[in-house]
Design an enzyme around this catalytic site. Sequence first.
Site, mmCIF file in Angstrom:
data_model
loop_
_atom_site.group_PDB
_atom_site.id
_atom_site.type_symbol
_atom_site.label_atom_id
_atom_site.label_comp_id
_atom_site.label_asym_id
_atom_site.label_seq_id
_atom_site.Cartn_x
_atom_site.Cartn_y
_atom_site.Cartn_z
ATOM 1 N N ARG A 289 7.259 -7.545 5.464
ATOM 2 C CA ARG A 289 6.624 -8.628 4.705
ATOM 3 C C ARG A 289 7.464 -9.904 4.745
ATOM 4 O O ARG A 289 6.932 -11.010 4.683
ATOM 5 C CB ARG A 289 6.351 -8.190 3.267
ATOM 6 C CG ARG A 289 7.588 -7.801 2.477
ATOM 7 C CD ARG A 289 7.234 -7.442 1.046
ATOM 8 N NE ARG A 289 8.391 -6.856 0.366
ATOM 9 C CZ ARG A 289 8.559 -6.865 -0.949
ATOM 10 N NH1 ARG A 289 7.658 -7.414 -1.734
ATOM 11 N NH2 ARG A 289 9.614 -6.304 -1.497
ATOM 12 N N SER B 123 5.621 -11.284 -3.894
ATOM 13 C CA SER B 123 5.559 -10.058 -3.105
ATOM 14 C C SER B 123 5.244 -10.326 -1.640
ATOM 15 O O SER B 123 5.649 -9.564 -0.769
ATOM 16 C CB SER B 123 4.502 -9.112 -3.690
ATOM 17 O OG SER B 123 4.887 -8.647 -4.962
ATOM 18 N N GLU C 246 -9.564 -11.589 -5.870
ATOM 19 C CA GLU C 246 -9.478 -11.450 -4.420
ATOM 20 C C GLU C 246 -10.768 -11.829 -3.708
ATOM 21 O O GLU C 246 -10.749 -12.445 -2.638
ATOM 22 C CB GLU C 246 -9.073 -10.019 -4.058
ATOM 23 C CG GLU C 246 -7.658 -9.650 -4.471
ATOM 24 C CD GLU C 246 -7.539 -9.137 -5.889
ATOM 25 O OE1 GLU C 246 -6.438 -8.716 -6.282
ATOM 26 O OE2 GLU C 246 -8.571 -9.155 -6.612
ATOM 27 N N HIS D 84 2.229 -4.160 1.766
ATOM 28 C CA HIS D 84 2.236 -2.951 0.939
ATOM 29 C C HIS D 84 1.186 -1.943 1.405
ATOM 30 O O HIS D 84 0.445 -1.352 0.613
ATOM 31 C CB HIS D 84 2.019 -3.310 -0.531
ATOM 32 C CG HIS D 84 3.158 -4.076 -1.142
ATOM 33 N ND1 HIS D 84 3.590 -5.281 -0.628
ATOM 34 C CD2 HIS D 84 3.936 -3.813 -2.226
ATOM 35 C CE1 HIS D 84 4.594 -5.732 -1.372
ATOM 36 N NE2 HIS D 84 4.828 -4.866 -2.334
ATOM 37 N N ASP E 250 4.241 3.111 -6.033
ATOM 38 C CA ASP E 250 2.999 2.588 -6.624
ATOM 39 C C ASP E 250 1.847 3.584 -6.535
ATOM 40 O O ASP E 250 0.836 3.434 -7.219
ATOM 41 C CB ASP E 250 2.596 1.270 -5.955
ATOM 42 C CG ASP E 250 3.479 0.118 -6.389
ATOM 43 O OD1 ASP E 250 4.455 0.370 -7.132
ATOM 44 O OD2 ASP E 250 3.207 -1.032 -6.001
ATOM 45 N N ARG F 207 6.151 -2.979 2.803
ATOM 46 C CA ARG F 207 7.111 -3.286 1.754
ATOM 47 C C ARG F 207 8.551 -2.860 2.039
ATOM 48 O O ARG F 207 9.486 -3.602 1.709
ATOM 49 C CB ARG F 207 6.632 -2.628 0.449
ATOM 50 C CG ARG F 207 7.580 -2.775 -0.719
ATOM 51 C CD ARG F 207 7.096 -1.915 -1.875
ATOM 52 N NE ARG F 207 7.849 -2.125 -3.101
ATOM 53 C CZ ARG F 207 7.657 -1.426 -4.212
ATOM 54 N NH1 ARG F 207 6.736 -0.481 -4.247
ATOM 55 N NH2 ARG F 207 8.372 -1.669 -5.276
#
Length: 318
Positions: free
Chosen positions: A14, A41, A62, A113, A121, A171
């Site tokens: 990322r 992020s 989104e 991610h 997560d 990530r």
Amino acid sequence: MLKDIQVAGQKDTRSGFGDGIYELGKKNPNVVALTADLAGSLKLNAFIKDFPDRFIQCGIAEANMIGIAAGLTIGGKIPFTTTFANFSTGRVYDQIRQSVAYSGKNVKICASHAGLTLGEDGATHQILEDIGMMKMLPGMTVIVPCDYNQTKAATIAIADHEGPVYLRFGRPVWPIFTKAGEKFEIGKAQYFSQGSDVAIFACGHMVWKAIEAGIILEEKGISTEVVNIHTIKPLDEEAVLTTLRKTKCAVTVEEHNIIGGLGDAIGQTAARHFPAPLEYVGTKDTFGESGKPLDLLKKYGLDTPDIVAAAEKAINRK
């Protein structure tokens, strides 16, 4: 030899995206970054600092972000939407299908991610179906780079590509093993070794795992061809078939459900042009769970020994 590949430290992919879009911001005034409440992020802070007038914070909305991005293209802008892969695809599939793919809009859907390596997560965020979802959309280009350097290069390259793109990255910190500044060619497979006994086709984080497996196989006297299929669509069918005709068996490796992803793309190509034994390394029609990234890869059969075993099985099927 695979064992001679040099690793230049570790960094999350990322961050490759964040550094890539910042470089684009400096040289292309039409590049616009949008995010759904995840600027940090997605490593957008440098872009926001220097180009605040080309950044849109959409909040946790989104679907609206995709609509805004599609509209921006009408004015000649090149919008890069950013959020987690689950929200980039599953939450907004209808908007992508209608407003971006069907309409042929020049939107770059950039998703972090992704996959099991998201880790703690858990299953709700570890999307394992996104490559398949995006691959099935007419006109959509699907790219899954393998490390920091390649993610940065791919981010820069897609700005010059006319049409919708899905760019998938992750990530965790991961080995950096491609060359800095190396040009990224959309739709062109990358070879890490040449071999005659078995081929390993991989994408994303799993390319490094494929290299590790290839080293073990070479130590066993098995000539292994490791191929990075960073562009799932359009697939480099010429490279795939050239390799298959040489090795006559292969393994596909992906941090994704084996249904609908890289394995399916390779399998369809083989079935049409050169049927050969294929083994699939990926998740097997299942969701993930919370856990440490490397532990999850082991549990779900995506670790280095799993690739070695799959390669040996493919060879035995010849």
